[in-house]
Scaffold this motif. Sequence first.
Motif, PDB file in Angstrom:
ATOM      1  N   UNK A  76       8.208 -27.232  42.887  1.00  0.00           N
ATOM      2  CA  UNK A  76       8.859 -28.540  42.780  1.00  0.00           C
ATOM      3  C   UNK A  76       9.273 -29.064  44.143  1.00  0.00           C
ATOM      4  N   UNK A  77       9.877 -28.209  44.954  1.00  0.00           N
ATOM      5  CA  UNK A  77      10.310 -28.624  46.294  1.00  0.00           C
ATOM      6  C   UNK A  77       9.105 -28.988  47.156  1.00  0.00           C
ATOM      7  N   UNK A  78       8.069 -28.150  47.122  1.00  0.00           N
ATOM      8  CA  UNK A  78       6.870 -28.439  47.906  1.00  0.00           C
ATOM      9  C   UNK A  78       6.248 -29.759  47.464  1.00  0.00           C
ATOM     10  N   UNK A  79       6.195 -29.987  46.171  1.00  0.00           N
ATOM     11  CA  UNK A  79       5.636 -31.229  45.658  1.00  0.00           C
ATOM     12  C   UNK A  79       6.410 -32.441  46.142  1.00  0.00           C
ATOM     13  N   UNK A  80       7.730 -32.318  46.200  1.00  0.00           N
ATOM     14  CA  UNK A  80       8.556 -33.431  46.673  1.00  0.00           C
ATOM     15  C   UNK A  80       8.252 -33.744  48.135  1.00  0.00           C
ATOM     16  N   UNK A  81       8.073 -32.707  48.938  1.00  0.00           N
ATOM     17  CA  UNK A  81       7.773 -32.915  50.356  1.00  0.00           C
ATOM     18  C   UNK A  81       6.384 -33.537  50.521  1.00  0.00           C
ATOM     19  N   UNK A  82       5.402 -32.987  49.826  1.00  0.00           N
ATOM     20  CA  UNK A  82       4.028 -33.455  49.999  1.00  0.00           C
ATOM     21  C   UNK A  82       3.799 -34.850  49.436  1.00  0.00           C
ATOM     22  N   UNK A  83       4.608 -35.271  48.484  1.00  0.00           N
ATOM     23  CA  UNK A  83       4.439 -36.596  47.891  1.00  0.00           C
ATOM     24  C   UNK A  83       5.312 -37.655  48.540  1.00  0.00           C
ATOM     25  N   UNK A  84       6.057 -37.272  49.563  1.00  0.00           N
ATOM     26  CA  UNK A  84       6.913 -38.242  50.243  1.00  0.00           C
ATOM     27  C   UNK A  84       6.068 -39.211  51.058  1.00  0.00           C
ATOM     28  N   UNK A  85       6.633 -40.362  51.442  1.00  0.00           N
ATOM     29  CA  UNK A  85       5.871 -41.336  52.236  1.00  0.00           C
ATOM     30  C   UNK A  85       5.523 -40.784  53.616  1.00  0.00           C
ATOM     31  N   UNK A  86       4.499 -41.371  54.211  1.00  0.00           N
ATOM     32  CA  UNK A  86       4.172 -41.005  55.579  1.00  0.00           C
ATOM     33  C   UNK A  86       2.781 -40.446  55.755  1.00  0.00           C
ATOM     34  N   UNK A  87       2.482 -40.094  56.980  1.00  0.00           N
ATOM     35  CA  UNK A  87       1.172 -39.564  57.347  1.00  0.00           C
ATOM     36  C   UNK A  87       0.893 -38.263  56.608  1.00  0.00           C
ATOM     37  N   UNK A  88      -0.297 -38.109  56.024  1.00  0.00           N
ATOM     38  CA  UNK A  88      -0.579 -36.894  55.255  1.00  0.00           C
ATOM     39  C   UNK A  88      -0.544 -35.610  56.080  1.00  0.00           C
ATOM     40  N   UNK A  89      -0.949 -35.689  57.346  1.00  0.00           N
ATOM     41  CA  UNK A  89      -0.904 -34.489  58.190  1.00  0.00           C
ATOM     42  C   UNK A  89       0.547 -34.067  58.415  1.00  0.00           C
ATOM     43  N   UNK A  90       1.394 -35.027  58.713  1.00  0.00           N
ATOM     44  CA  UNK A  90       2.814 -34.715  58.906  1.00  0.00           C
ATOM     45  C   UNK A  90       3.417 -34.112  57.643  1.00  0.00           C
ATOM     46  N   UNK A  91       3.053 -34.658  56.494  1.00  0.00           N
ATOM     47  CA  UNK A  91       3.586 -34.148  55.232  1.00  0.00           C
ATOM     48  C   UNK A  91       3.098 -32.734  54.951  1.00  0.00           C
ATOM     49  N   UNK A  92       1.832 -32.460  55.256  1.00  0.00           N
ATOM     50  CA  UNK A  92       1.304 -31.109  55.043  1.00  0.00           C
ATOM     51  C   UNK A  92       2.013 -30.094  55.926  1.00  0.00           C
ATOM     52  N   UNK A  93       2.186 -30.447  57.187  1.00  0.00           N
ATOM     53  CA  UNK A  93       2.874 -29.541  58.110  1.00  0.00           C
ATOM     54  C   UNK A  93       4.334 -29.359  57.684  1.00  0.00           C
TER      55      UNK A  93
END
Length: 205
Positions: A76-93
């Motif tokens: 759930x926490x990971x999903x919240x981070x990865x689905x947040x706005x912004x650049x996909x690379x930044x979100x993945x990192x």
Amino acid sequence: MAYRKSPAELARLSSAREHLVQQATDVVAEVGWAQTSVNAVAAAAGIAAGSVYQHFPSKAALAVEVFRRASGREVEVLGEVLSSPGDPVDRLVRGVEVFARRSLERRGLAYALLAAPAEPAVGAERLEFRRRYRALFAEVVSEGVAGGALPRQNPEVTAAALTGAVAEVLVDPLGAPGPDSAEQLIGELTAMALRCLGATQDGEN
């Protein structure tokens, strides 16, 4: 007519079950799956061992519930981070960083979830949750490829490699902490994630 529990009794049973799961989670975090016994969990919860079976038919069923609850929260926490706005690379990192940081903050539980020897029922759950992690990573990798932030690649393969690599890097530090600091390890882990994705820190290919 079959006996029906009153709302108050159902609430009491639900509260007792929640308390039991939390205590079992703490025991697993401290001693691992193999050393977690029904007696140990009952003692931690302040109940008789037989009372555990009022809520779970077996130790395996309790272990599965502990795993599902704890791993479910991490997904759930990971999903919240990865689905947040912004650049996909930044979100993945950022997702890798948050996952690693949370793991290192509660090493015993993270090691139990990722790698500690466990009975088959827990092992099956571990595989299922790895699939869920992969699906989350794959979705953002696909977004990055489609938008040009990442080079062309198979998102499913990259996501599987990233999921496995993150877990493998963390296993030894979680099980037997070494001299490296948490910040140094997280830095190396995020750099590895960027290499796996084919990206650089600023998102350039």
